[in-house]
Structure formats: C-alpha cells, structure tokens
Design a protein around this motif. Structure first.
Motif, short mmCIF file in Angstrom:
data_model
loop_
_atom_site.label_atom_id
_atom_site.label_comp_id
_atom_site.label_asym_id
_atom_site.label_seq_id
_atom_site.Cartn_x
_atom_site.Cartn_y
_atom_site.Cartn_z
N ARG A 91 0.84 -1.20 0.00
CA ARG A 91 0.00 0.00 0.00
C ARG A 91 0.88 1.25 0.00
NH1 ARG A 91 -3.93 -2.09 4.67
NH2 ARG A 91 -2.01 -1.70 5.79
N PRO A 92 0.46 2.29 -0.72
CA PRO A 92 1.21 3.55 -0.70
C PRO A 92 1.17 4.19 0.70
CG PRO A 92 -0.40 3.53 -2.48
CD PRO A 92 -0.68 2.34 -1.63
N PHE A 93 2.19 4.95 1.00
CA PHE A 93 2.25 5.68 2.27
C PHE A 93 2.80 7.07 2.01
CE2 PHE A 93 6.44 3.92 1.79
CZ PHE A 93 7.28 4.91 2.28
N GLN A 94 2.58 7.97 2.95
CA GLN A 94 3.19 9.29 2.90
C GLN A 94 4.20 9.47 4.03
OE1 GLN A 94 0.41 12.51 2.32
NE2 GLN A 94 0.42 11.97 0.17
N ARG A 95 3.96 8.78 5.14
CA ARG A 95 4.85 8.89 6.31
C ARG A 95 4.92 7.50 6.94
NH1 ARG A 95 3.21 11.15 11.93
NH2 ARG A 95 5.22 11.55 12.88
N MET A 96 6.14 7.00 7.19
CA MET A 96 6.32 5.67 7.73
C MET A 96 7.35 5.74 8.86
SD MET A 96 5.52 2.42 7.41
CE MET A 96 4.75 2.39 5.80
N GLU A 97 6.95 5.26 10.05
CA GLU A 97 7.89 5.26 11.18
C GLU A 97 8.99 4.23 10.94
OE1 GLU A 97 7.96 5.40 16.03
OE2 GLU A 97 6.21 4.52 15.05
N LEU A 98 10.22 4.59 11.30
CA LEU A 98 11.35 3.70 11.16
C LEU A 98 11.53 2.93 12.47
CD1 LEU A 98 13.80 6.23 9.46
CD2 LEU A 98 12.36 4.50 8.36
N THR A 99 11.08 1.66 12.47
CA THR A 99 11.21 0.81 13.65
C THR A 99 11.61 -0.59 13.21
OG1 THR A 99 8.93 0.00 13.64
CG2 THR A 99 9.34 2.05 14.85
N TYR A 100 12.19 -1.35 14.14
CA TYR A 100 12.56 -2.74 13.84
C TYR A 100 11.34 -3.59 13.55
CZ TYR A 100 17.44 -2.09 15.08
OH TYR A 100 18.74 -1.69 15.10
N GLU A 101 10.20 -3.28 14.20
CA GLU A 101 9.00 -4.06 13.95
C GLU A 101 8.56 -3.99 12.50
OE1 GLU A 101 8.86 -3.16 18.34
OE2 GLU A 101 9.35 -2.03 16.56
N ARG A 102 8.94 -2.94 11.81
CA ARG A 102 8.54 -2.76 10.42
C ARG A 102 9.57 -3.36 9.45
NH1 ARG A 102 4.26 0.12 10.66
NH2 ARG A 102 4.05 0.19 8.43
N ALA A 103 10.70 -3.78 9.96
CA ALA A 103 11.77 -4.30 9.11
C ALA A 103 11.48 -5.74 8.68
CB ALA A 103 13.10 -4.24 9.86
N GLY A 104 12.15 -6.17 7.62
CA GLY A 104 12.00 -7.53 7.15
C GLY A 104 12.55 -8.54 8.14
N ALA A 105 11.96 -9.72 8.13
CA ALA A 105 12.41 -10.78 9.03
C ALA A 105 13.79 -11.27 8.64
CB ALA A 105 11.41 -11.94 8.98
N SER A 106 14.65 -11.40 9.64
CA SER A 106 16.00 -11.94 9.43
C SER A 106 16.58 -12.32 10.80
CB SER A 106 16.90 -10.89 8.76
OG SER A 106 17.23 -9.88 9.69
N PRO A 107 17.61 -13.14 10.82
CA PRO A 107 18.23 -13.48 12.10
C PRO A 107 18.81 -12.24 12.81
CG PRO A 107 18.93 -15.01 10.41
CD PRO A 107 18.17 -13.91 9.72
N GLU A 108 19.14 -11.20 12.05
CA GLU A 108 19.68 -9.97 12.65
C GLU A 108 18.59 -9.09 13.24
OE1 GLU A 108 20.48 -10.72 9.29
OE2 GLU A 108 22.21 -11.86 10.00
N ASN A 109 17.33 -9.44 13.05
CA ASN A 109 16.22 -8.62 13.54
C ASN A 109 15.37 -9.42 14.53
OD1 ASN A 109 14.22 -6.83 14.05
ND2 ASN A 109 13.48 -6.69 11.97
N PRO A 110 15.88 -9.63 15.76
CA PRO A 110 15.13 -10.42 16.74
C PRO A 110 13.85 -9.75 17.19
CG PRO A 110 17.03 -9.41 17.76
CD PRO A 110 17.14 -9.14 16.28
N VAL A 111 13.75 -8.43 17.09
CA VAL A 111 12.52 -7.75 17.51
C VAL A 111 11.35 -8.20 16.65
CG1 VAL A 111 11.37 -5.51 17.72
CG2 VAL A 111 13.73 -5.77 18.48
N LEU A 112 11.53 -8.21 15.34
CA LEU A 112 10.45 -8.64 14.46
C LEU A 112 10.14 -10.11 14.70
CD1 LEU A 112 8.47 -8.04 12.20
CD2 LEU A 112 10.18 -8.88 10.63
N ILE A 113 11.16 -10.93 14.85
CA ILE A 113 10.95 -12.35 15.06
C ILE A 113 10.14 -12.57 16.34
CG2 ILE A 113 12.11 -14.53 15.59
CD1 ILE A 113 14.38 -13.50 13.71
N GLU A 114 10.49 -11.89 17.43
CA GLU A 114 9.76 -12.03 18.69
C GLU A 114 8.34 -11.47 18.55
OE1 GLU A 114 8.62 -13.12 22.36
OE2 GLU A 114 10.44 -13.75 21.31
N THR A 115 8.18 -10.36 17.88
CA THR A 115 6.86 -9.78 17.67
C THR A 115 5.98 -10.76 16.89
OG1 THR A 115 7.77 -7.56 17.70
CG2 THR A 115 5.60 -7.82 16.71
#
Length: 173
Positions: free
Chosen positions: A143-167
């Motif tokens: 979906r298009p956006f105009q403003r997007m918060e930069l957080t780990y929860e919004r990042a792609g899943a990877s072993p380097e991103n445990p926040v998203l994995i736990e979420t």
C-alpha cells in the motif's frame, strides 16, 4: 561548570562542553564513566551531538539529546524496538549512528522509498541507506504511504532482527 546533575545523580568525573558559536548552549551532551581493566583505572569521556536531517540539505546541528544512561524501548517494552541505546559503555570502537523518526514519501504517496544518511568531511565518514516499503494489504500488495515510522517491527524478518521475530512469535500465539 562541573559535572551536571541528573535524576540519577552526578557523573563520576567533571566534563565541560564548550558552547558552539551562536548556538546559545553546549554543542554536545557530556558525561564520563570510570571503569577498571586489568587492575588499571580508566575513564571514558562521553560526548553526544544531535542533528536534524533535512532533505537535500546539510544536516542541522540542534541542542543535544541527553546522554542515555540505559536502553529505552518503545512503550517501555524490552521486546519492542530499541528507541535509544545506552551511551554509557566503557569502550566503543566507533561512533554509533541510529536512524530515529519517519520516512516521508512524495506528496502523492509511494509504495517504496529510500532513506539515506551520509556524513562527509574530506572523505566519507558514514553512509547508510534504508529501503522503506508500505504496509501490505491482505492480498500481499504494498500500500502507498506518505509517512512511515522507522522501527525494527517494520523491518523484514531476518536473524539480525530479533525484535520482528519475537513480535511475530507473540502474534502467532
């Protein structure tokens, strides 16, 4: 000036920041950490500058954020994004750069954009890019956006991103 008191007490050593010309205040936040390594007493001096990023313009120096004495997570939940990492560590081999804030798309919106931070003196000091994508609808379309918060929860899943994995793990149960 001496050490600056905070809610958590005074720093163990006096550190004074000089005023940046025309700024009306110190150019950096300062602190100190006394620690021991192999029986030798050491002192780490902390200096923190804060800047505002402006599209296609040099970054703007602003009043410094205070030295972070401990990690701070989104919504005070340690399973969520780290909003501010502690500045108080005995040794840091290089400076940390943290993206905090929002990515902005053009006025008509976009499904993706790139946020770039570059710091140069005579040569490149830091150059990092983040690729930002809109949320996906139930069909998987972006979906298009105009403003997007930069957080780990919004990042792609990877072993380097445990926040998203736990979420994702918590949402699955």
């Amino acid at each position: 000036m001496g050490s600056v008191p905070s809610a958590e007490g005074r720093w163990p050593a006096d550190v004074t920041a000089v005023e940046r010309e025309g700024a009306g205040g110190p150019a950096v936040s300062c602190g100190a950490l006394v620690w021991r390594f192999q029986r030798a007493l050491r002192v780490t001096v902390l200096a923190k500058a804060t800047f505002d990023l402006v599209h296609e313009q040099p970054m703007r120096w602003r009043a410094p954020d205070p030295i972070a004495r401990r990690d701070a997570h989104a919504a005070d939940d340690p399973a969520r994004s780290l909003r501010v990492a502690t500045d108080v560590v005995p040794y840091r081999p290089r400076a940390d750069v943290t993206f905090v804030g929002f990515a902005y798309a053009p006025p008509n919106g976009a499904t993706a954009t790139t946020v770039r931070l570059a710091v140069y003196r005579e040569t490149k000091i830091v150059e990092r890019s983040l690729h930002v994508y809109g949320d996906r609808d139930p069909s998987g379309a972006v979906r298009p956006f105009q403003r997007m918060e930069l957080t780990y929860e919004r990042a792609g899943a990877s072993p380097e991103n445990p926040v998203l994995i736990e979420t994702m793990r918590r949402l699955a149960h």
